[in-house]
Design a protein around this motif. Structure first.
Motif, mmCIF file in Angstrom:
data_model
loop_
_atom_site.group_PDB
_atom_site.id
_atom_site.type_symbol
_atom_site.label_atom_id
_atom_site.label_comp_id
_atom_site.label_asym_id
_atom_site.label_seq_id
_atom_site.Cartn_x
_atom_site.Cartn_y
_atom_site.Cartn_z
ATOM 1 N N ARG A 97 -26.287 21.408 -49.508
ATOM 2 C CA ARG A 97 -25.770 21.541 -48.138
ATOM 3 C C ARG A 97 -24.262 21.330 -48.100
ATOM 4 O O ARG A 97 -23.524 22.079 -47.475
ATOM 5 C CB ARG A 97 -26.454 20.515 -47.215
ATOM 6 N N LEU A 100 -22.394 24.349 -49.564
ATOM 7 C CA LEU A 100 -22.403 25.485 -48.631
ATOM 8 C C LEU A 100 -21.429 25.258 -47.484
ATOM 9 O O LEU A 100 -20.708 26.165 -47.063
ATOM 10 C CB LEU A 100 -23.815 25.703 -48.081
ATOM 11 N N LYS A 104 -18.307 27.624 -46.589
ATOM 12 C CA LYS A 104 -18.145 28.227 -45.263
ATOM 13 C C LYS A 104 -16.804 27.866 -44.646
ATOM 14 O O LYS A 104 -16.174 28.689 -43.998
ATOM 15 C CB LYS A 104 -19.296 27.810 -44.355
ATOM 16 N N PHE A 138 -28.096 30.885 -55.691
ATOM 17 C CA PHE A 138 -27.480 31.707 -54.642
ATOM 18 C C PHE A 138 -28.070 33.121 -54.613
ATOM 19 O O PHE A 138 -28.172 33.723 -53.556
ATOM 20 C CB PHE A 138 -25.960 31.760 -54.831
ATOM 21 N N ILE A 161 -23.283 35.763 -49.838
ATOM 22 C CA ILE A 161 -23.841 34.449 -49.473
ATOM 23 C C ILE A 161 -23.829 34.262 -47.959
ATOM 24 O O ILE A 161 -24.791 33.789 -47.370
ATOM 25 C CB ILE A 161 -23.040 33.311 -50.154
ATOM 26 N N THR A 162 -22.726 34.621 -47.344
ATOM 27 C CA THR A 162 -22.623 34.640 -45.884
ATOM 28 C C THR A 162 -21.863 35.930 -45.568
ATOM 29 O O THR A 162 -21.317 36.558 -46.472
ATOM 30 C CB THR A 162 -21.835 33.431 -45.338
#
Ligand SMILES: Nc1nc2c(ncn2[C@@H]2O[C@H](COP(=O)(O)OP(=O)(O)O)[C@@H](O)[C@H]2O)c(=O)[nH]1
Ligand SMILES: [Mg+2]
Length: 279
Positions: A97, A100, A104, A138, A161-162
């Motif tokens: 977490r 990530l 981000k 991932f 990933i995003t």
């Protein structure tokens, strides 16, 4: 012990550096993996030079195998050096977490303002530090994969990933810098091919660290009661317990050493960090 890298790893270092420099041209953010148990020896100093000018995060990987307090000191050390660093393990959701969240946050910090394209990242590190494991994580999580595109070598893919973040599916690899001080740490964690190594030397070195850190308890848990004052006697007792005997009733220290190393690498001897941050 001085060894040329070619004796241990396939391919030349110059070639590895060359491939990595090519890849880096299209990368915005590099995540360099270190082994949290040996942050000094698992770091090739060449990465530092190659990554100059890039956004660069250090991950102290396999933190589940290291001492949490020492990992904390390593993080403080890197912070003092102005180097962003986080601890990490694929076995702990909390770390996943955190990583990530960091990625981000970078997406917004780093995304070029004029050319609208996703942030591109890659993982780099020495062999066996855990690059494929983390990339696979991932890959399974990814929302999309994009194949060959300009700027990317054939056969490689970007993992989305995003919406704003893409990962190169191939890690950057450099062999570790093998020095007298780094050989046994690298060998202990399994980052060197075991073939021609002095297994007994490595096992004794490991046992000495367990003793110096008052971590004999972890050995007792695995091998039963040990009453040894020196690493040599400890190895002998472990060999007796495990039934590593030669025909003359002597303890087979080579076999005992191999078993200790196997257990250490399998994580059966508890958490231990083998290298402390510089004072
Ligand atoms: N204890 C522990 N082992 C890990 C972790 N991540 C990877 N490994 C193990 O490390 C070994 C090498 O991993 P791999 O991804 O193949 O390394 P690579 O050579 O850098 O690609 C494998 O046995 C993995 O299961 C981790 O977070 N904790
Ligand atoms: Mg791999």
């Amino acid at each position: 012990m001085t060894l040329s890298k070619g004796q241990w790893y396939p391919g030349s270092m110059a070639k590895a550096v060359n491939i990595l420099s090519q890849d880096l041209k299209i990368i915005d953010l590099v995540v360099e993996l270190l082994d949290a148990r040996i942050p000094t020896s698992s770091r090739n100093p060449a990465f530092k030079r190659l990554l100059e000018g890039k956004k660069h995060l250090l991950l102290l990987h396999k933190a589940d195998r290291a001492e949490e307090a020492v990992t904390g000191r390593w993080l403080d050390y890197f912070k003092d050096m102005g180097q962003e660093a986080m601890s990490f393990s694929v076995h702990n959701k909390r770390y996943l977490r955190q990583l990530l969240q960091y990625l981000k946050s970078q997406e917004h910090n780093l995304r070029p303002t004029r050319i609208k394209r996703p942030l591109r990242m890659m993982f780099v590190g020495i062999p066996n530090v855990g690059k494929s494991t983390i990339i696979n994580y991932f890959v399974h999580k990814s929302v999309a994969r994009t194949g060959n595109r300009p700027g990317i070598t054939k056969g490689r893919q970007w993992i989305r990933i995003t919406p704003g973040l893409e990962l190169l599916d191939t890690p950057g690899i450099l062999w570790p810098k093998i020095t007298e001080a780094s050989t046994w740490p690298l060998a202990a964690v399994g980052a060197m091919p075991p073939g021609r190594l002095d297994q007994q030397g490595i096992a004794l070195w490991l046992l000495e660290i367990f003793m110096a850190k008052d971590k004999e308890e972890s050995l007792v848990r695995r091998y039963g009661g040990l009453k040894a004052d020196t690493p040599e006697n400890m190895l002998k007792q472990i060999g007796e317990t495990l039934g590593c005997l030669q025909s003359a009733g002597q303890v087979d220290l080579e076999r005992a050493s191999a078993l200790v190393l196997r257990d250490f690498q399998a994580g059966l001897l508890g958490e231990i960090t083998l290298e402390e941050p510089p004072a």
